[in-house]
Scaffold this motif. Structure first.
Motif, short mmCIF file in Angstrom:
data_model
loop_
_atom_site.label_atom_id
_atom_site.label_comp_id
_atom_site.label_asym_id
_atom_site.label_seq_id
_atom_site.Cartn_x
_atom_site.Cartn_y
_atom_site.Cartn_z
N GLU A 124 0.81 -1.23 0.00
CA GLU A 124 0.00 0.00 0.00
C GLU A 124 0.84 1.28 0.00
O GLU A 124 0.57 2.20 -0.78
N PRO A 125 1.88 1.39 0.83
CA PRO A 125 2.66 2.64 0.84
C PRO A 125 3.41 2.90 -0.48
O PRO A 125 3.80 4.03 -0.75
N LEU A 126 3.61 1.88 -1.29
CA LEU A 126 4.35 2.03 -2.54
C LEU A 126 3.45 2.45 -3.70
O LEU A 126 3.96 2.84 -4.75
N LEU A 127 2.15 2.34 -3.53
CA LEU A 127 1.22 2.68 -4.60
C LEU A 127 1.04 4.19 -4.67
O LEU A 127 1.11 4.89 -3.67
N ALA A 128 0.81 4.67 -5.88
CA ALA A 128 0.59 6.11 -6.08
C ALA A 128 -0.63 6.54 -5.28
O ALA A 128 -1.59 5.78 -5.13
N PRO A 129 -0.61 7.76 -4.74
CA PRO A 129 -1.78 8.23 -3.98
C PRO A 129 -3.01 8.33 -4.88
O PRO A 129 -2.88 8.60 -6.08
N PRO A 130 -4.19 8.09 -4.33
CA PRO A 130 -5.41 8.16 -5.14
C PRO A 130 -5.63 9.58 -5.66
O PRO A 130 -5.25 10.55 -5.02
N ARG A 131 -6.22 9.65 -6.82
CA ARG A 131 -6.54 10.95 -7.41
C ARG A 131 -7.77 11.52 -6.73
O ARG A 131 -8.55 10.81 -6.12
N PHE A 168 -3.22 -0.26 -14.31
CA PHE A 168 -1.98 -0.90 -14.74
C PHE A 168 -1.16 0.04 -15.62
O PHE A 168 0.04 0.21 -15.43
N ARG A 169 -1.82 0.66 -16.57
CA ARG A 169 -1.14 1.56 -17.50
C ARG A 169 -0.54 2.76 -16.75
O ARG A 169 0.62 3.12 -16.95
N ARG A 170 -1.32 3.33 -15.84
CA ARG A 170 -0.86 4.50 -15.08
C ARG A 170 0.31 4.13 -14.17
O ARG A 170 1.31 4.84 -14.09
N TRP A 171 0.19 2.99 -13.47
CA TRP A 171 1.26 2.56 -12.55
C TRP A 171 2.52 2.16 -13.31
O TRP A 171 3.62 2.31 -12.80
N SER A 172 2.36 1.67 -14.54
CA SER A 172 3.54 1.36 -15.35
C SER A 172 4.26 2.64 -15.77
O SER A 172 5.48 2.71 -15.74
N ALA A 173 3.49 3.64 -16.14
CA ALA A 173 4.06 4.90 -16.61
C ALA A 173 4.74 5.69 -15.49
O ALA A 173 5.76 6.33 -15.72
N ASP A 174 4.19 5.64 -14.27
CA ASP A 174 4.76 6.47 -13.20
C ASP A 174 5.81 5.74 -12.35
O ASP A 174 6.31 6.29 -11.38
#
Length: 87
Positions: A4-11, A53-59
């Motif tokens: 969870e701490p490694l995931l991008a913050p929610p928009r 998936f696409r967003r997390w791959s890009a960032d």
């Protein structure tokens, strides 16, 4: 969730779908080789899962996860390096 701490913050805006469900949907799709549209309903809408998936791959989120999880698992002795194989 360990990652969870490694995931991008929610928009901002709508409440986000359960991240565990999304991660499981991504992993299911990648492990089966199925098309995103064939994602079982239990993982949520395929477009949501694909878009995350696409967003997390890009960032760089997936890169952080792939670096952190094996390192942490090894630190607590949860990895048997004699049987690990990554293609």
């Amino acid at each position: 969730m360990l990652i969870e701490p490694l995931l991008a913050p929610p928009r901002m805006g709508r409440p986000v779908r359960d991240r565990r469900q999304v991660v499981n949907g991504i992993l299911w799709t990648l492990s089966t080789g199925a098309a995103w549209r064939d994602l079982p309903e239990r993982y949520g809408p395929w477009k949501t899962v694909y878009e995350r998936f696409r967003r997390w791959s890009a960032d760089g989120t997936w890169d952080r996860l792939l670096a952190h999880v094996p390192q942490r698992s090894d630190a607590v002795g949860a990895v048997d390096w004699t049987v690990v194989c990554v293609d």
